[in-house]
Design a protein around this motif. Structure first.
Motif, PDB file in Angstrom:
ATOM      1  N   GLU A  81     -10.828  42.005  -5.952  1.00 40.47           N
ATOM      2  CA  GLU A  81     -11.650  42.586  -5.180  1.00 40.47           C
ATOM      3  C   GLU A  81     -12.981  41.883  -4.922  1.00 40.47           C
ATOM      4  OE1 GLU A  81      -9.364  46.888  -4.626  1.00 40.47           O
ATOM      5  OE2 GLU A  81     -11.293  46.789  -5.993  1.00 40.47           O
ATOM      6  N   ARG A  89      -8.944  43.011 -10.541  1.00 40.20           N
ATOM      7  CA  ARG A  89      -8.454  43.341  -9.329  1.00 40.20           C
ATOM      8  C   ARG A  89      -8.319  42.391  -8.148  1.00 40.20           C
ATOM      9  NH1 ARG A  89      -8.394  49.295  -8.618  1.00 40.20           N
ATOM     10  NH2 ARG A  89      -9.319  50.377 -10.354  1.00 40.20           N
ATOM     11  N   THR A 124     -16.163  45.624  -2.113  1.00 33.39           N
ATOM     12  CA  THR A 124     -15.089  46.854  -1.996  1.00 33.39           C
ATOM     13  C   THR A 124     -15.070  47.382  -3.457  1.00 33.39           C
ATOM     14  OG1 THR A 124     -13.723  45.142  -0.872  1.00 33.39           O
ATOM     15  CG2 THR A 124     -12.486  47.079  -2.018  1.00 33.39           C
ATOM     16  N   ARG A 125     -15.461  46.870  -4.555  1.00 35.09           N
ATOM     17  CA  ARG A 125     -15.782  47.377  -5.615  1.00 35.09           C
ATOM     18  C   ARG A 125     -16.789  48.358  -5.611  1.00 35.09           C
ATOM     19  NH1 ARG A 125     -15.483  42.224  -8.117  1.00 35.09           N
ATOM     20  NH2 ARG A 125     -17.459  42.244  -8.987  1.00 35.09           N
TER      21      ARG A 125
END
Length: 710
Positions: free
Chosen positions: A329, A327, A333-334
């Motif tokens: 990310e 992603r 954030t994950r």
């Protein structure tokens, strides 16, 4: 095909599917075997009655009763076995057993059912040999009515004698089997009253039995005591129920469209097409609604599973989200996304400490930036999360503050209508941070299961974040280590240059008027300036310098011996004079030789000896430096000799000479080996790969440098 054939065929299909699932998950225990027999008897019963409905003239209703008795025997046996397993323990005395043992009436009930089934079976077997006056249908109808009463009594006793908590697991079984026999009781009671079996009720039995098969399957999945280890995933139930609901919806819409077409006149076909298109679009819109899917998942979890979550699926999804780098990310954030997906939250924020004494926002999904808000690590919220480790429902904290004594929510949380949950991220005895989640797409009530899962997931997320911080700290430490190592090399070289220039200054007082000395002093200063220029280049580029060039090791060794002649004992070089070319930085390789010779001289008394032996083979050049000094222990060589910044020379040493020498030689593809024995001496051996195709090339440093006034 008649309705009776259709209904009993559907019932046979349902019982066959149930039997297949039960056989796959059977763990070879008695109660599971009894349920398998009941399902098999249901298949035989349904097929027999379907055949009788298809060919009533060939198979009279009288001949279908053996299948009825077999099915009743199987279900009564299964229900009786459940009650027998659930009875209380053995009484403490014979008197108690006589008065209170619930097993005695259960045994009597089982014996009565067995005798009744045997009696009816014998009656059917001998009916052709009995007098015509004894061939009465009300005997079979009355016997069947008694069997249905026994089955209903067993169902009632199972439900009554099950604890309130345990009824969750058997209520669908009681509903299904009780529904079958309640309908049979009504049908046989009416048949006995009017001396005739109602054809409509008889044909409806197949559909009724087919309807209860899913109820029995749900109870089987909920009862591990039956040893039916059948796994039905929530995803399977969710999608199956969704497809079933969509099918029912489309059938209803099709019927409504047909009604519009028939009664809509000349506009009927147009109305039908428009109506069906609108119905299909509405169905797709509902299926695409995240809120509707979330509400339906809550409904399925509440009514079909003993746990709200499928922990295997939840944990695999959680770990997959944390580890998913596709992603693009960052890990913070994950972490938010992984925790939010558990409770169908659309997003949130992650707050962590970045080295200071306050928690600040590190990442966010679908939430505004926190601005200048910061939460102190010794504040009420942080201390409460660290002490309890609880997942906090913000609305509960606002409405019931007495449940969280000592907690005072900060204003940015207390006054916000968008903050739903606070999840602590603990690593050992440290609070790394916390996650703020938005309200879920569908309203849900938090219970112990939600909190435990989020708390455990928070611990796992905290370990990932702690590992991220450790890797960042390690990367910074390595950068500082590289800088410190470069600085140490530079300082070490400066120390040698200072010693060299100090020697020139001290000799200038005695030999300042000697032209030869002045010439050597100027050469020494030029050499020092050249080396300092190289040090400046190293400081600007951050590279310790690798001016690789073909160099003759024999000439470098002769220079190193010449520069060490002013110290006792005088080193001696043994070599046959043949060139030994290698690829190296001449100045640094010379520095390594000088360092090893100086250490050997310092460890050896003036009357001792320091010898250098230079040789080569087809691949390597070898320089051995032997001394007859004090020597070193194996422990000292192993633990201290090559450890940087560990010195035995007090304030005069840097502790990196041996380490720098070994690392430089290894960078050339060679090695520096040591053999030593206390009281005997030491032997250092430098091995360096030979330069390829350099036998005929001109070598630098062919001229011997001046003596610098030693």
């Amino acid at each position: 095909m008649s309705l009776g054939v259709t209904g009993y065929a559907i019932a046979a299909t349902g019982f066959f599917a149930l039997l297949a699932v039960l056989l796959i998950g059977w763990q070879r225990r008695l109660q599971g075997a009894l349920l398998i027999l009941a399902a098999a008897a249901g298949i035989l019963w349904a097929l027999t009655l379907a055949a009788q409905a298809a060919w009533p003239e060939r198979i009279p209703l009288f001949l279908a009763f053996p299948a009825e008795l077999l099915r009743d025997a199987a279900w009564i046996g299964f229900l009786w076995g459940l009650l027998w397993q659930a009875r209380p323990g053995t009484p403490s005395s014979p008197a108690d057993a006589a008065n209170t043992d619930p097993g005695r009436p259960l045994i009597l009930l089982g014996v009565a059912a067995l005798l009744l089934i045997l009696g009816l079976s014998i009656y059917l077997l001998l009916h052709s040999m009995l007098p015509e006056a004894w061939m009465r249908g009300d005997v079979l109808l009355g016997g069947k009515l008694l069997l249905t009463l026994i089955a209903l009594l067993l169902v009632e006793q199972i439900y009554r004698n099950t604890s309130r908590e345990g009824r969750w697991a058997i209520k669908y079984l009681c509903l299904g089997v009780g529904g079958i026999y309640l309908f049979d009781f009504y049908m046989y009671a009416e048949s006995l009253l009017f001396r005739n079996v109602d054809a409509g009720l008889w044909e409806a039995r197949g559909f009724i039995n087919a309807l209860v098969v899913p109820l029995i399957a749900v109870s089987a999945a909920r009862n591990p005591r039956w040893s039916l280890d059948v796994y039905v995933s929530r995803g399977m139930v969710f999608h199956t129920a969704t497809l079933l609901g969509a099918g029912v919806y489309l059938l209803l819409m099709a019927a409504a469209g047909y009604y519009l077409r028939v009664f809509g006149g000349e506009w009927g076909k147009v109305f039908q097409v428009v109506f069906l298109f609108a119905a299909l679009v509405s169905l797709l819109a509902l299926a695409a609604s995240g809120r509707l899917r979330a509400q339906f998942k809550v409904f399925v979890s509440k009514h079909f599973f003993n746990y709200k979550y499928d922990y295997r699926e939840e944990w695999l999804r959680f770990i997959s989200t944390l580890a998913d780098e596709t992603r693009h990310e960052a890990l913070p954030t994950r972490v938010i996304r992984a925790l939010a997906d558990i409770v169908d939250s659309p997003g949130g924020q992650l707050w962590m400490r970045s080295g200071g004494r306050h928690f600040t926002q590190m990442a966010q999904i679908n939430m505004a930036e926190a601005g200048h808000h910061a939460e102190p690590m010794d504040g009420s919220l942080a201390c409460y999360l660290l002490d309890t480790g609880w997942v906090l429902d913000v609305e509960e904290c606002r409405s019931e503050p007495h449940r969280h004594p000592g907690l005072r929510l900060p204003d940015w949380i207390r006054l916000s209508e968008r903050i739903w949950l606070l999840i602590p991220l603990k690593q050992g005895q440290e609070l790394l941070g916390f996650v703020v989640l938005l309200p879920p797409r569908a309203h849900r009530t938090m219970n112990w299961e939600d909190r435990d899962l989020l708390k455990t997931a928070g611990l796992q997320a905290a370990s990932h974040l702690a590992q991220m911080q450790a890797l960042q700290a390690l990367s910074e430490a390595r950068q500082f280590e590289a800088f410190n190592r470069l600085s140490a090399y530079v300082v070490h070289d400066l120390k040698n240059l200072i010693a060299q220039l100090s020697l020139v200054v001290s000799n200038a007082r005695r030999h300042g008027d000697n032209p030869a000395f002045l010439k050597d002093a100027i050469g020494t200063v030029e050499n020092a300036v050249e080396r300092m220029n190289k040090l400046m280049l190293q400081l600007r580029t951050g590279d310790p310098g690798r001016d690789m060039a073909p160099v003759d090791v024999a000439l470098l060794a002769a220079r190193a011996v010449a520069q060490a002649q002013g110290r006792a004992p005088m080193p001696e070089l043994a070599h046959n004079g043949a060139p030994i070319p290698v690829l190296a930085d001449p100045e640094r390789l010379l520095s390594v030789m000088n360092h090893l010779i100086q250490n050997a001289q310092e460890a050896t008394p003036p009357e001792g000896e320091v010898r250098l032996n230079l040789r080569r083979d087809s691949r390597q050049a070898y320089l051995e430096i032997r001394d007859s000094g004090t020597g070193m222990t194996a422990e000292f060589i192993r633990e201290r000799l090559f450890r940087p910044f560990d010195t035995t020379k007090g304030l005069t040493g840097m502790g990196i000479g041996a380490y720098e020498s070994r690392e430089f030689v290894r960078a050339l593809g060679g090695d520096l080996e040591v053999w030593s024995e206390p009281g005997v001496g030491s032997r250092f051996r430098i091995s360096i790969p030979l330069a390829q195709e350099q036998e005929e090339a001109p070598l630098p440093l062919a001229e011997k440098q001046p003596d610098h006034g030693q």
